[in-house]
Design an enzyme around this catalytic site. Structure first.
Site, PDB file in Angstrom:
ATOM      1  CB  ILE A  91      -0.952   0.033   1.212  1.00 24.98           C
ATOM      2  CG1 ILE A  91      -1.799  -1.240   1.269  1.00 24.98           C
ATOM      3  CG2 ILE A  91      -1.867   1.252   1.142  1.00 24.98           C
ATOM      4  CD1 ILE A  91      -2.708  -1.330   2.468  1.00 24.98           C
ATOM      5  N   GLY A  92       1.890   1.223   0.815  1.00 25.00           N
ATOM      6  CA  GLY A  92       2.769   2.391   0.837  1.00 25.00           C
ATOM      7  C   GLY A  92       3.754   2.295   1.984  1.00 25.00           C
ATOM      8  N   GLY A 105       5.623   4.321   5.133  1.00 23.30           N
ATOM      9  CA  GLY A 105       5.389   5.469   5.995  1.00 23.30           C
ATOM     10  C   GLY A 105       6.504   5.640   6.989  1.00 23.30           C
ATOM     11  CE1 TYR A 163       6.246   6.034  13.765  1.00 22.33           C
ATOM     12  CE2 TYR A 163       4.069   5.391  12.982  1.00 22.33           C
ATOM     13  CZ  TYR A 163       4.881   6.268  13.676  1.00 22.33           C
ATOM     14  OH  TYR A 163       4.339   7.360  14.267  1.00 22.33           O
ATOM     15  N   GLY A 164       7.667   2.079   8.548  1.00 22.86           N
ATOM     16  CA  GLY A 164       7.919   0.889   7.750  1.00 22.86           C
ATOM     17  C   GLY A 164       6.937   0.799   6.606  1.00 22.86           C
ATOM     18  CB  CYS A 203       1.410  -0.068   5.077  1.00 18.69           C
ATOM     19  SG  CYS A 203      -0.093  -0.466   5.898  1.00 18.69           S
ATOM     20  CE  LYS A 260       1.430   0.959   9.502  1.00 15.42           C
ATOM     21  NZ  LYS A 260       0.986   2.230  10.000  1.00 15.42           N
ATOM     22  CG  ASP A 305       2.122  10.087  13.801  1.00  9.13           C
ATOM     23  OD1 ASP A 305       2.213  11.299  13.525  1.00  9.13           O
ATOM     24  OD2 ASP A 305       2.515   9.179  13.038  1.00  9.13           O
TER      25      ASP A 305
HETATM   26  P1  ADP Z   1       2.263   6.987   7.647  1.00 12.23           P
HETATM   27  O1  ADP Z   1       3.538   7.251   8.332  1.00 12.23           O
HETATM   28  O2  ADP Z   1       1.997   7.888   6.490  1.00 12.23           O
HETATM   29  O3  ADP Z   1       1.099   6.928   8.610  1.00 12.23           O
HETATM   30  P2  ADP Z   1       1.833   4.177   7.282  1.00 12.23           P
HETATM   31  O4  ADP Z   1       2.906   3.173   7.291  1.00 12.23           O
HETATM   32  O5  ADP Z   1       0.923   4.233   8.462  1.00 12.23           O
HETATM   33  O6  ADP Z   1       2.431   5.576   6.990  1.00 12.23           O
HETATM   34  O7  ADP Z   1       0.940   3.945   6.013  1.00 12.23           O
HETATM   35  C1  ADP Z   1       1.458   3.714   4.732  1.00 12.23           C
HETATM   36  C2  ADP Z   1       0.299   3.675   3.738  1.00 12.23           C
HETATM   37  O8  ADP Z   1      -0.571   2.618   4.081  1.00 12.23           O
HETATM   38  C3  ADP Z   1      -0.558   4.936   3.741  1.00 12.23           C
HETATM   39  O9  ADP Z   1      -0.954   5.182   2.409  1.00 12.23           O
HETATM   40  C4  ADP Z   1      -1.765   4.578   4.557  1.00 12.23           C
HETATM   41  O10 ADP Z   1      -2.907   5.283   4.110  1.00 12.23           O
HETATM   42  C5  ADP Z   1      -1.896   3.086   4.296  1.00 12.23           C
HETATM   43  N1  ADP Z   1      -2.453   2.374   5.474  1.00 12.23           N
HETATM   44  C6  ADP Z   1      -1.940   2.322   6.722  1.00 12.23           C
HETATM   45  N2  ADP Z   1      -2.691   1.586   7.544  1.00 12.23           N
HETATM   46  C7  ADP Z   1      -3.727   1.134   6.799  1.00 12.23           C
HETATM   47  C8  ADP Z   1      -4.901   0.313   7.058  1.00 12.23           C
HETATM   48  N3  ADP Z   1      -5.118  -0.204   8.267  1.00 12.23           N
HETATM   49  N4  ADP Z   1      -5.765   0.075   6.052  1.00 12.23           N
HETATM   50  C9  ADP Z   1      -5.533   0.600   4.823  1.00 12.23           C
HETATM   51  N5  ADP Z   1      -4.486   1.358   4.490  1.00 12.23           N
HETATM   52  C10 ADP Z   1      -3.588   1.640   5.463  1.00 12.23           C
HETATM   53 MG    MG Z   2       0.009   5.670   9.428  1.00 21.03          MG
END
Ligand code: ADP
Ligand code: MG
Length: 353
Positions: free
Chosen positions: A17-18, A20, A22-23, A25, A40, A144
């Site tokens: 997904i992406g 962020g 902390y690592g 996702c 995550k 956060d």
């Molecule tokens: P950030 O530091 O931006 O909060 P994250 O690691 O939490 O980064 O999220 C990375 C990506 O995954 C973001 O695009 C976020 O919207 C998506 N994401 C995080 N948690 C969830 C979840 N539980 N369900 C769907 N998408 C998520």
């Molecule tokens: Mg996040």
């Protein structure tokens, strides 16, 4: 999910997904029942044994958070060979408030006043739940709160995510000593004293609600030093005039530079709930989640089941009565016909009886 039995091979990765703070996702599927989650991936390289233990303990605590407006944490898996911790949680399909804000900016339209109030209300409910003390568990602060950590479900209800991770991962651990997130929502006390408490979460909430209205944060600056000065000054522009003055005034209450001047969640809930009507399902789920006693919760759930059963029984009874009525009507018509028929001179029954 059972407590510690989950293994990496129980899941298949669907898509990243992406990445962020902390690592990374990733969207994953549990092979056994095809249920979709996210995990995550947190790299814990370089942590001491004690720090690792603390990290796992803290992640275990997150499982205590069960609330309709909080992203559900399910489990964690530790991959020792790659020094990676996988935190498994609920997948939120509706996107985040960051996505919504970006879309609205592009469209050059504002979010509806009523929707802002609803999001505000539901985040308050989530914060109220995590700030309360539980037996044997310390208070959980969000630390956060930002649009990218607030998700929406398919009915546009809030799911607050990434609870407490900031504490676990910034807490003297070598991998996260520096603040890597965007500091727009950092409170004055964080800048000056590096102090964080419930009231700091409320400052961030103020920034978030402001951004939902104005589509940009209340305090921005080209660098962190200038930002710190602006945040400490606490001066910000009014939200656009399409939004009510009540909204502006409650945001101003949250963005008080002195933490003690910010209202309590209770007080906020009282005023915010006057502007929102949550759907009955959300209300009921919230009542359920707020009950501290397991026993009480079970009782209410049982009550729900009984009510459902009663509803089903009443429906069955209604159908039976309708059927009986239909039968009686049929019978009446039959007798009417028979009556006519009996009058027939060819009918032998009458004479026989
Ligand atoms: P950030 O530091 O931006 O909060 P994250 O690691 O939490 O980064 O999220 C990375 C990506 O995954 C973001 O695009 C976020 O919207 C998506 N994401 C995080 N948690 C969830 C979840 N539980 N369900 C769907 N998408 C998520
Ligand atoms: Mg996040």
């Amino acid at each position: 999910m059972p407590k510690t039995t989950a293994k990496l091979e129980d899941f298949e990765v669907l898509v990243t997904i992406g990445s962020g703070t902390y690592g990374t996702c990733k969207k994953i599927r549990r092979k056994a029942d095809s249920k979709v989650f996210v995990w995550k991936e947190v790299d814990y390289h370089g942590m001491t044994e004690k720090e690792k233990q603390l990290l796992v303990q803290e992640v275990n605590l997150l499982r205590e958070l069960r609330h309709p407006n909080i992203v559900r944490y399910h489990d964690r898996i530790i991959d020792r060979t790659h020094s990676t911790l996988f935190i498994i949680m609920e997948y939120c399909e509706g996107g985040s408030l960051a996505d919504l804000i970006a879309r609205k900016r592009k469209e050059k339209t504002y979010i509806e006043d009523a929707f802002v109030w609803q999001v505000f209300h539901q985040i308050l409910l989530a914060l109220e739940d995590c700030h309360r003390k539980r037996e044997g568990v310390h208070k959980i602060l969000h630390r956060d709160l930002k649009p990218a950590n607030v998700f929406l479900d398919k009915d546009l209800n809030v799911k607050l995510g990434d609870f407490g991770l900031a504490r676990i991962l910034h807490h003297n651990f070598s991998l996260a000593k520096t603040f890597v997130g965007s500091p727009y929502y950092m409170s004055p006390e964080q800048f000056t004293e590096e102090l964080y408490d419930e009231k700091s979460d409320l400052w961030s909430l103020g920034c978030l609600v402001y951004e939902l209205c104005a589509l940009s944060p209340p305090f921005t600056a080209p660098n962190q030093r200038v930002l710190a000065t602006r945040v400490r000054d606490g001066q910000f522009r009014r939200i656009p005039h399409t939004f009510s003055s009540e909204l502006q005034s409650v945001i101003a209450d949250l963005l008080q530079t002195k933490p003690s001047r910010r209202p309590s969640i209770r007080e906020l809930l009282e005023s915010v709930s006057q502007h929102t009507t949550l759907s009955p399902t959300v209300q009921r789920q919230t009542i359920l989640a707020n009950l501290t006693g397991k026993c009480e919760r079970k009782l209410i759930q049982r009550e729900d089941i009984v009510r459902e059963k009663e509803k089903a029984l009443a429906e069955r009874e209604r159908r039976l009565i309708a059927r009986e009525k239909a039968l009686a009507e049929k019978e009446r018509l039959f007798h009417k016909d028979t009556h006519v028929y009996r009058r027939s001179p060819l009918e032998p029954m009458e004479t026989n009886s």
